[in-house]
Design an enzyme around this catalytic site. Sequence first.
Site, short mmCIF file in Angstrom:
data_model
loop_
_atom_site.label_atom_id
_atom_site.label_comp_id
_atom_site.label_asym_id
_atom_site.label_seq_id
_atom_site.Cartn_x
_atom_site.Cartn_y
_atom_site.Cartn_z
N ASP A 10 0.86 -1.18 0.00
CA ASP A 10 0.00 0.00 0.00
C ASP A 10 0.90 1.23 0.00
O ASP A 10 1.83 1.32 0.79
CB ASP A 10 -0.90 -0.03 1.25
N ASP A 105 -3.81 2.60 -5.25
CA ASP A 105 -2.54 2.66 -4.52
C ASP A 105 -2.25 1.40 -3.71
O ASP A 105 -1.43 1.43 -2.81
CB ASP A 105 -2.52 3.89 -3.61
N GLU A 106 -2.95 0.31 -3.98
CA GLU A 106 -2.60 -0.91 -3.27
C GLU A 106 -2.74 -2.13 -4.16
O GLU A 106 -3.47 -2.09 -5.16
CB GLU A 106 -3.45 -1.07 -1.99
#
Lengths: 405, 374
Positions: A10, A105-106
């Site tokens: 993340d 974003d992960e």
Amino acid sequence: MTATHILHVDLDAFFAAAEQAVHPEYRGKALIVGGTPEVRGVVCSSSYEARRLGIRTGMPLSQAYRICPEAIFTGGNFKLYSYFSQEFHKLLGNYSPVVENASIDEAYVDLTGTERLHGILLKAASDMQSKIKSQLCLSASVGLATNKLVAKIATGIAKPYGLYYVLPGREKNFLAPLPIRKLIGVGYNTEKKLRSFGIQYIGELARIPEQILSHTFGVMGTYILQRANGIDKRAVENRLTPKSLSRETTFATDTADRQFVRGVVKYLAHRLAFKLREHKLRTQNLSLKIRYGDLLEEQKCLATIPLNSDQRIATIAMELFDRLYTRRVAIRLVSVKASNLVQDSWQLELFEQNELQTDPLTQALDEIRKRFGKKSIATADLLYLNKYYTSDKEGYVLKTPCLSR
Amino acid sequence: MFFKFDHKKMFEIVKNIMRVVPAKSTNPVLSHILMELEGNTLFLKGTDLDLYMWGKIEVEGQEDGSIGVPGQRVFSLIREFGGGEIEFNLEGNKVTFQQGEGIYSISGVEKDDFPSFNIVQKQINTFNISSSLLGDMIEKTRFAISNDMTRISLSALYWQSRPDEMRMVATDGHRLTFYRYMETDDTRPELDLLLPGKTVTHLKKLADDYPEGSFQITVGEKNILFNINDYGLSSHLIAEKFPNYEQVIPKDNDKELIINKDKLIDLIKRVKVFASPLTNLTKFELSESKLRAYSSDFEVGTKAHDEVDVAYKGDELEIGFNSNYLLEILEHIEADEVKLSMKSPLSASEITPAEQKENEQYLSILMPLRLPEE
């Protein structure tokens, strides 16, 4: 069976970190992404420097300004984040063929069976973390465990810029002291119910007999118990085609202006249809979601023949909106989502000029948009939105732009 | 209104009328079956406003009258009655069924609440056609009817009648089925009709029920009526223009494959298991003596390759089809050998029995799937 090894990565304070990556002058300073304090809006992301001063995601910008007037305020730049996100996911592909992009974003990386390639997996994870730092100037937190659930929770603990490894067999002990809302599947309502049983920590939940949970929560009860015991059998899925696509926006101020919201729905539908065509996909199920000012959410969907045209999708989306918006409460957010996607037909047609082929008008519009930007051409009724939004080459600059893809 | 009826006959007719009675409707009267007694003849009628269906049976009538009874309830009741004779009595709007000691009452609706069943107004033509022929023509073509309700003209079966021949055509834009029956009958009128898909389904059921019978067909300006034995079925006609299908029947397909139908079906069924469910693409590679079939699904990493010996005339060819479409076409051909004629991977292929039966011409046209670039 050999143990599985799943890594969850993340990016820390992603939007703010991406801004700092391209603006060296922002580095080491309190940075707030979401807009300038004069406009109404909320904090979308903030640098750790700002967080230390008490800035939280979702906080109104005006309040953020009162807490921290010296912070740098900036609007979002979705294109930039999207670029960083792509590079990030590309980099992960070097570590395993099975990568699931969970969000912008992960991601989950399935490292099972890569020991001979990577040696000690913990080292590989740390190597990945430093590569992200050196190549993308972004800080990432990493959790490594035997399943997705534990890996994700481990990442949460590792933040910021940490690495947390839950040894195989230690999952249950690892989860036990954590509060129940950390569990995937335990939302607001489930938490409330569990708390009424006197359960606060995952360890307590894990000791509840399965019968009681399945009586209360049905099938979900069994899942919740499994998860409380650190068991999660979901596989890391690297889908080539997305499961669904959506476009949504939160309004700067809650609004009950039906014509305006309808316009926004139409605009979002056009953006969504454009994205579908870019992915060479068609949707067979379109849904529209409204979140009201009092946070109540309502949703309606419609199954259709495979569609990808601006006009058809917008018509359906607006129709759904008309049917859905019945409460006399101002609207906070609208979202248009396409699911049950199928590949744009390679099926050739017997008769020309029919519905299922991308029609020449849409094709021509797409060409123009690709060359001159998404805002370069639009249906006249969308000009109504000019009153409310400024626009750039990419289209209308919706408020809280980083939340509005 | 009072009559006695035989259980078996009544069950049969109610079952048939219930096919068109809608389970749910905004107009509650439509969930009823209208019963009308004239002497010893009982008429039963049902409609969903798209289709109107009625039938008649002989009963032991005592007092004429009419009433609408709740379809589903009455159907279930008659199903559960044992065989034998049952009495029907109407007083006011209360209907009573009596068998032995059992008394079953229910309230009905008045006849005036029903729409008119006499929907064929301006009569243009009447003619007869044998049930088996009509059923056969429908069976061979109807699977290509489009179920996309936004393309009205394609969601219908096109029926062309001429004194010297009859044609039925259906297409969904990807494939087309064409059946031509060539036998002169001077009583047959010259007509072009578009039958709605739903009408076709019900017509086929009637044809299957009475394979020995014959349909008397009455064509109106906007409607059509089919009568067979004790039943009548009437529906609106679609007033759109059917696409010019003759234009898409290929004339210069120069590559020809003749193959045992079952062998080809087995091959496709095997290979299709590993095809992507998003496209159902099966790729065929044709050379002088071999037919190779390929499929794959990148999402899950499957890959299949299989082949059979064939007699093929023409240059080597690579062509892709939606395997479901191709299977459906093949399964409707009643012949041991089938002929596929093709031209290019981007133009329509024609699938026919290797030898046409006497007096008929049956063909299907299938557009290929574009092959992905490798």
